[in-house]
Scaffold this motif. Structure first.
Motif, PDB file in Angstrom:
ATOM      1  N   MET A   1       0.860  -1.067   0.397  1.00  0.00           N
ATOM      2  CA  MET A   1       0.016  -0.364  -0.717  1.00  0.00           C
ATOM      3  C   MET A   1       0.730   1.278  -0.014  1.00  0.00           C
ATOM      4  O   MET A   1       2.025   1.181   0.928  1.00  0.00           O
ATOM      5  N   LYS A   2       0.272   2.085  -0.628  1.00  0.00           N
ATOM      6  CA  LYS A   2       1.140   3.541  -0.509  1.00  0.00           C
ATOM      7  C   LYS A   2       0.302   4.467  -0.049  1.00  0.00           C
ATOM      8  O   LYS A   2      -0.354   3.581   1.221  1.00  0.00           O
ATOM      9  N   SER A   3       1.038   5.665  -0.172  1.00  0.00           N
ATOM     10  CA  SER A   3       0.137   6.539   0.954  1.00  0.00           C
ATOM     11  C   SER A   3      -0.690   7.883   0.262  1.00  0.00           C
ATOM     12  O   SER A   3      -1.179   7.377   1.282  1.00  0.00           O
ATOM     13  N   LEU A   4      -1.587   7.391  -0.768  1.00  0.00           N
ATOM     14  CA  LEU A   4      -2.798   7.527  -1.056  1.00  0.00           C
ATOM     15  C   LEU A   4      -3.481   6.791  -0.616  1.00  0.00           C
ATOM     16  O   LEU A   4      -4.966   7.630   0.224  1.00  0.00           O
ATOM     17  N   SER A   5      -3.047   5.765  -1.167  1.00  0.00           N
ATOM     18  CA  SER A   5      -4.120   4.136   0.233  1.00  0.00           C
ATOM     19  C   SER A   5      -4.098   4.234   1.898  1.00  0.00           C
ATOM     20  O   SER A   5      -5.356   4.150   1.859  1.00  0.00           O
TER      21      SER A   5
ATOM     22  N   PHE B   1      -8.910   8.421  -5.587  1.00  0.00           N
ATOM     23  CA  PHE B   1      -8.904   8.385  -6.283  1.00  0.00           C
ATOM     24  C   PHE B   1      -8.058   8.324  -7.025  1.00  0.00           C
ATOM     25  O   PHE B   1      -7.630   7.949  -8.322  1.00  0.00           O
ATOM     26  N   GLY B   2      -7.074   9.599  -6.468  1.00  0.00           N
ATOM     27  CA  GLY B   2      -5.980   9.287  -6.886  1.00  0.00           C
ATOM     28  C   GLY B   2      -5.293   8.639  -6.389  1.00  0.00           C
ATOM     29  O   GLY B   2      -3.579   8.120  -7.505  1.00  0.00           O
ATOM     30  N   ALA B   3      -5.039   7.322  -5.561  1.00  0.00           N
ATOM     31  CA  ALA B   3      -4.396   6.480  -5.379  1.00  0.00           C
ATOM     32  C   ALA B   3      -5.021   5.380  -7.285  1.00  0.00           C
ATOM     33  O   ALA B   3      -4.469   4.547  -7.314  1.00  0.00           O
ATOM     34  N   MET B   4      -6.055   5.523  -7.538  1.00  0.00           N
ATOM     35  CA  MET B   4      -6.092   4.389  -8.510  1.00  0.00           C
ATOM     36  C   MET B   4      -5.941   5.601  -9.869  1.00  0.00           C
ATOM     37  O   MET B   4      -5.854   4.126 -10.184  1.00  0.00           O
ATOM     38  N   HIS B   5      -5.855   6.332  -9.333  1.00  0.00           N
ATOM     39  CA  HIS B   5      -5.006   7.345 -11.124  1.00  0.00           C
ATOM     40  C   HIS B   5      -3.616   6.689 -11.214  1.00  0.00           C
ATOM     41  O   HIS B   5      -3.389   6.586 -12.158  1.00  0.00           O
TER      42      HIS B   5
END
Length: 91
Positions: free
Chosen positions: A1-5, A48-52
């Motif tokens: 997992m990254k930051s936006l998630s 949505f940023g994480a999806m992008h």
């Protein structure tokens, strides 16, 4: 997992707790509902940023699911509450 998630999960949990507490506490209902709805909206934007960014994992969908599920429950139980909520957020 990254930051936006991670941020989308944090905002989804905080927004859901605030939204649910608004149903339990009638005196602070409007303020808690507005803040919960706003925090869920921020979580959805992070999601949505994480999806992008094509981040790995399925947790990025949690905030979007929580936002739409709680909005559906609100509209199902009290149909005019969402109009009052959106009007209060606009002002």
């Amino acid at each position: 997992m990254k930051s936006l998630s991670n941020w989308s999960i944090v905002f989804a949990v905080i927004g859901t707790l605030s939204f649910c507490c608004s149903l339990a506490l009638p005196k602070a209902s409007e303020l808690l509902m507005i803040s919960g709805f706003g925090v869920l909206l921020i979580g959805m934007l992070c999601s949505f940023g994480a999806m992008h960014k094509n981040e790995k994992g399925k947790s990025k969908f949690l905030a979007v699911a929580a936002f739409f599920l709680l909005s559906f429950i609100l509209v199902w139980n009290e149909p005019l509450q969402i109009v009052r909520l959106l009007t209060w957020m606009k002002n």
